[in-house]
Design a protein around this motif. Sequence first.
Motif, mmCIF file in Angstrom:
data_model
loop_
_atom_site.group_PDB
_atom_site.id
_atom_site.type_symbol
_atom_site.label_atom_id
_atom_site.label_comp_id
_atom_site.label_asym_id
_atom_site.label_seq_id
_atom_site.Cartn_x
_atom_site.Cartn_y
_atom_site.Cartn_z
ATOM 1 N N TYR A 126 11.652 6.265 17.001
ATOM 2 C CA TYR A 126 10.344 5.534 17.332
ATOM 3 C C TYR A 126 10.310 4.254 16.392
ATOM 4 O O TYR A 126 10.535 4.155 15.245
ATOM 5 C CB TYR A 126 9.207 6.510 16.398
ATOM 6 N N ASN A 127 10.141 3.202 17.104
ATOM 7 C CA ASN A 127 10.172 1.854 16.625
ATOM 8 C C ASN A 127 11.125 1.359 15.748
ATOM 9 O O ASN A 127 10.967 0.717 14.830
ATOM 10 C CB ASN A 127 8.461 1.699 15.847
ATOM 11 N N THR A 128 12.291 2.013 15.891
ATOM 12 C CA THR A 128 13.501 1.506 15.060
ATOM 13 C C THR A 128 13.892 0.332 14.913
ATOM 14 O O THR A 128 14.361 -0.379 14.173
ATOM 15 C CB THR A 128 14.756 2.600 15.281
ATOM 16 N N ASP A 129 13.640 -0.527 16.170
ATOM 17 C CA ASP A 129 13.975 -1.760 16.268
ATOM 18 C C ASP A 129 12.935 -2.823 15.829
ATOM 19 O O ASP A 129 12.932 -3.995 16.113
ATOM 20 C CB ASP A 129 14.474 -2.196 17.858
ATOM 21 N N VAL A 130 11.782 -2.112 15.342
ATOM 22 C CA VAL A 130 10.427 -3.206 14.874
ATOM 23 C C VAL A 130 10.825 -3.843 13.779
ATOM 24 O O VAL A 130 10.899 -2.702 12.611
ATOM 25 C CB VAL A 130 9.273 -2.434 15.286
ATOM 26 N N GLU A 131 10.846 -4.887 13.457
ATOM 27 C CA GLU A 131 10.847 -5.470 12.090
ATOM 28 C C GLU A 131 9.488 -5.238 11.272
ATOM 29 O O GLU A 131 8.431 -5.441 11.665
ATOM 30 C CB GLU A 131 11.077 -7.168 12.282
ATOM 31 N N ASP A 132 9.809 -4.727 10.064
ATOM 32 C CA ASP A 132 8.540 -4.095 9.351
ATOM 33 C C ASP A 132 8.866 -5.046 7.773
ATOM 34 O O ASP A 132 9.566 -4.537 7.033
ATOM 35 C CB ASP A 132 8.443 -2.640 9.154
ATOM 36 N N SER A 133 8.131 -5.990 7.478
ATOM 37 C CA SER A 133 8.551 -6.609 6.280
ATOM 38 C C SER A 133 7.221 -6.976 5.326
ATOM 39 O O SER A 133 7.472 -7.418 3.985
ATOM 40 C CB SER A 133 9.173 -7.964 6.704
ATOM 41 N N SER A 134 6.183 -6.771 5.873
ATOM 42 C CA SER A 134 4.716 -7.194 5.056
ATOM 43 C C SER A 134 4.563 -5.856 4.206
ATOM 44 O O SER A 134 4.663 -4.786 4.268
ATOM 45 C CB SER A 134 3.694 -7.202 6.061
ATOM 46 N N LEU A 135 4.421 -6.418 2.836
ATOM 47 C CA LEU A 135 4.123 -5.547 1.477
ATOM 48 C C LEU A 135 2.677 -5.535 1.519
ATOM 49 O O LEU A 135 2.059 -4.760 0.488
ATOM 50 C CB LEU A 135 4.536 -6.080 0.499
ATOM 51 N N SER A 136 1.704 -6.157 2.350
ATOM 52 C CA SER A 136 0.177 -6.152 2.053
ATOM 53 C C SER A 136 -0.047 -4.591 2.379
ATOM 54 O O SER A 136 0.280 -4.096 3.275
ATOM 55 C CB SER A 136 -0.451 -7.033 3.076
ATOM 56 N N VAL A 137 -1.059 -4.125 1.565
ATOM 57 C CA VAL A 137 -1.804 -2.898 1.767
ATOM 58 C C VAL A 137 -3.196 -2.914 1.853
ATOM 59 O O VAL A 137 -4.008 -2.124 1.936
ATOM 60 C CB VAL A 137 -1.509 -1.922 0.486
ATOM 61 N N ALA A 138 -3.671 -4.363 2.072
ATOM 62 C CA ALA A 138 -5.051 -4.671 2.473
ATOM 63 C C ALA A 138 -5.416 -4.271 3.676
ATOM 64 O O ALA A 138 -4.691 -4.555 4.737
ATOM 65 C CB ALA A 138 -5.247 -5.955 2.339
ATOM 66 N N ALA A 139 -6.632 -3.600 4.244
ATOM 67 C CA ALA A 139 -6.847 -3.054 5.411
ATOM 68 C C ALA A 139 -6.828 -4.297 6.492
ATOM 69 O O ALA A 139 -6.320 -4.170 7.537
ATOM 70 C CB ALA A 139 -7.994 -2.500 5.642
ATOM 71 N N GLY A 140 -7.289 -5.432 6.114
ATOM 72 C CA GLY A 140 -7.305 -6.486 7.086
ATOM 73 C C GLY A 140 -6.020 -7.150 7.357
ATOM 74 O O GLY A 140 -5.925 -7.645 8.713
ATOM 75 N N THR A 141 -4.973 -7.086 6.519
ATOM 76 C CA THR A 141 -3.654 -7.614 6.902
ATOM 77 C C THR A 141 -2.583 -6.483 6.859
ATOM 78 O O THR A 141 -1.180 -6.950 7.124
ATOM 79 C CB THR A 141 -3.235 -8.799 5.732
ATOM 80 N N ALA A 196 1.336 2.598 18.458
ATOM 81 C CA ALA A 196 1.968 1.889 19.535
ATOM 82 C C ALA A 196 3.467 1.887 19.758
ATOM 83 O O ALA A 196 4.313 2.042 18.389
ATOM 84 C CB ALA A 196 1.476 0.424 19.251
ATOM 85 N N ALA A 197 4.113 1.643 20.701
ATOM 86 C CA ALA A 197 5.296 2.047 20.792
ATOM 87 C C ALA A 197 5.836 0.324 21.110
ATOM 88 O O ALA A 197 5.477 -0.565 21.719
ATOM 89 C CB ALA A 197 5.918 2.674 21.995
ATOM 90 N N GLY A 198 7.058 -0.131 20.399
ATOM 91 C CA GLY A 198 7.657 -1.373 20.348
ATOM 92 C C GLY A 198 6.879 -2.485 19.792
ATOM 93 O O GLY A 198 7.207 -3.638 20.001
ATOM 94 N N GLU A 199 5.822 -2.248 18.783
ATOM 95 C CA GLU A 199 5.373 -3.251 18.042
ATOM 96 C C GLU A 199 4.545 -2.584 16.681
ATOM 97 O O GLU A 199 4.714 -1.239 16.826
ATOM 98 C CB GLU A 199 4.306 -3.773 19.105
ATOM 99 N N LEU A 200 4.098 -3.439 15.982
ATOM 100 C CA LEU A 200 3.787 -3.070 14.639
ATOM 101 C C LEU A 200 2.355 -2.502 14.884
ATOM 102 O O LEU A 200 1.503 -3.071 15.955
ATOM 103 C CB LEU A 200 3.718 -4.271 13.788
ATOM 104 N N ASN A 201 1.997 -1.707 14.224
ATOM 105 C CA ASN A 201 0.672 -0.992 14.198
ATOM 106 C C ASN A 201 -0.310 -1.521 13.124
ATOM 107 O O ASN A 201 0.283 -2.027 12.134
ATOM 108 C CB ASN A 201 0.784 0.579 14.049
ATOM 109 N N THR A 202 -1.344 -1.902 13.610
ATOM 110 C CA THR A 202 -2.402 -2.472 12.715
ATOM 111 C C THR A 202 -3.891 -1.836 12.943
ATOM 112 O O THR A 202 -4.011 -1.259 13.971
ATOM 113 C CB THR A 202 -2.596 -3.872 13.047
ATOM 114 N N LEU A 203 -4.669 -2.000 11.674
ATOM 115 C CA LEU A 203 -6.008 -1.390 11.919
ATOM 116 C C LEU A 203 -7.032 -2.139 12.974
ATOM 117 O O LEU A 203 -7.912 -1.793 13.177
ATOM 118 C CB LEU A 203 -6.645 -1.250 10.593
ATOM 119 N N SER A 204 -6.499 -3.235 13.164
ATOM 120 C CA SER A 204 -7.097 -4.121 14.194
ATOM 121 C C SER A 204 -7.011 -3.816 15.707
ATOM 122 O O SER A 204 -7.826 -4.233 16.578
ATOM 123 C CB SER A 204 -7.065 -5.467 13.943
#
Length: 482
Positions: A38-53, A97-105
């Motif tokens: 699952y989402n192994t090729d999706v780059e995940d680099s943000s350290l933000s833990v704020a809901a909006g970002t 979501a598949a193939g992309e970052l998940n966000t609360l928005s």
Amino acid sequence: MNSRKIYAGFVIALLLAALLLSRHIDPENKRIRQHLTYNTDVEDSSLSVAAGTFSTRLPIVSIDTEGQIIPGKPEQGERVRNMKNSYIRADMKIYEAAGELNTLSSNPDTESQIQIRIRGNSSRTFDKTGYLFKFTKEDGSDRELPVMGMERDSTWVLHGPYLDKTLMRNYMWYNLSGQIMEWAPDVRFCEVFINQEYQGVYVMTEQISVGEGRIEVSKYDGKAGVSSYIVCADRESINDVQYLDNFTSYAKRINGRLEIKYPGTSKLTPELTEYIGRDFSKFEKSLYSYDYDTVRYGYQKYIDVDSFVDYFIINEVTQNTDAGLYSTYFYKDVSGKLKMCVWDFNNCCDNYMEEQTPMSGFFMKDRPWYYMLCKDEEFTEQIISRYRELRRGILSEEAVTADIRDIQAYLGTAAERNFEKWGYSFLPENDLLTEDFRKIGSYEEAVEQYETRLLRRMRWLDEHIEDLRFYSHESKNKKFNH
């Protein structure tokens, strides 16, 4: 006539060979392992833990309690065993979501009302708590939904790794157990928000229950005086549960008691409770008799021996200190034999809070039920043979090492975000391990300690697994044998 007998014998031999092979085929492809799929090729680099970002390649679980406190946290000085379980209503959204970052928005993939409470025993006192929740309809009745590629059901566990600073013990060993045994809970990593506040990395976990994709036994029809069942040996509580009046409890051979998990309390009648107690006691009485190892009267009539062997090996390899005492699950189809199911590896691999677990030696041989099973030479030989087989495959050093490193790499930035929230737990004064020399200073150190301990343990077992024969030798067990 002779040719017919030869042909029949040949067919039977083929069927037996197929049956034996089916037990030993590596069922890896039947189990989805999230960290490889699952989402192994999706780059995940943000350290933000704020809901909006916030963004993550893992699924997100967002819970809105409308300001209510989720119940189940003990008050200062309150004993967990004296607590009564209660739930609150809340709303849950799941983003996967598949193939992309998940966000609360984003648009949620799952949205439902839930009933939720804090779960666990000692873990209820941890700062990062675990939760039991049920999807519900508007009228409050159960609602079955699929979650993160797992089979649909209404009841789920959100395990919050806190004592386990690797974040991976339950995830890894439920997956490995699911490849080794008939069934183990399916799991997925996720990150959790409660009322828009980040809570860290969690493991969405199937509850041990009856259903499609879970423990698949004949369901109770509400009428018969017999039923399939699930029972669990655990610490006693005063919650609304029904305990077994079984032989082992009566003989004071276990510290806790056996609780009936299925059928639920709303379906249990005195007659059905008595049936389950008597049925489970048949196994126990045969086990504690002089005929325990005989074909006609012994324990093998009542249990799936393969299941008990695999349970022994998994928990001996990991030195899972609660196994065989607490959180110990048995299940049985109404027309089948008794089987075992793993649960809770939080304390495994020298992660028990109170004291260091010795690296050498066997402990499962002294646990209730196994105390007698390990007196049978045939059972012991089966453990030795199965262990050797697993070490050539699923539990090989290469496979286990690759698993740990792949999981660590997959979590990546998610682990960093988790310890943005819970990093203070690495401070010596906050580390729950009571002995100073065992306290762990970082996530990387935690993973290294876990891997080193697991490999050392398996190497010790490689050298000493045949020593189990000592515990089943006739010279030691004359007084138990017929």
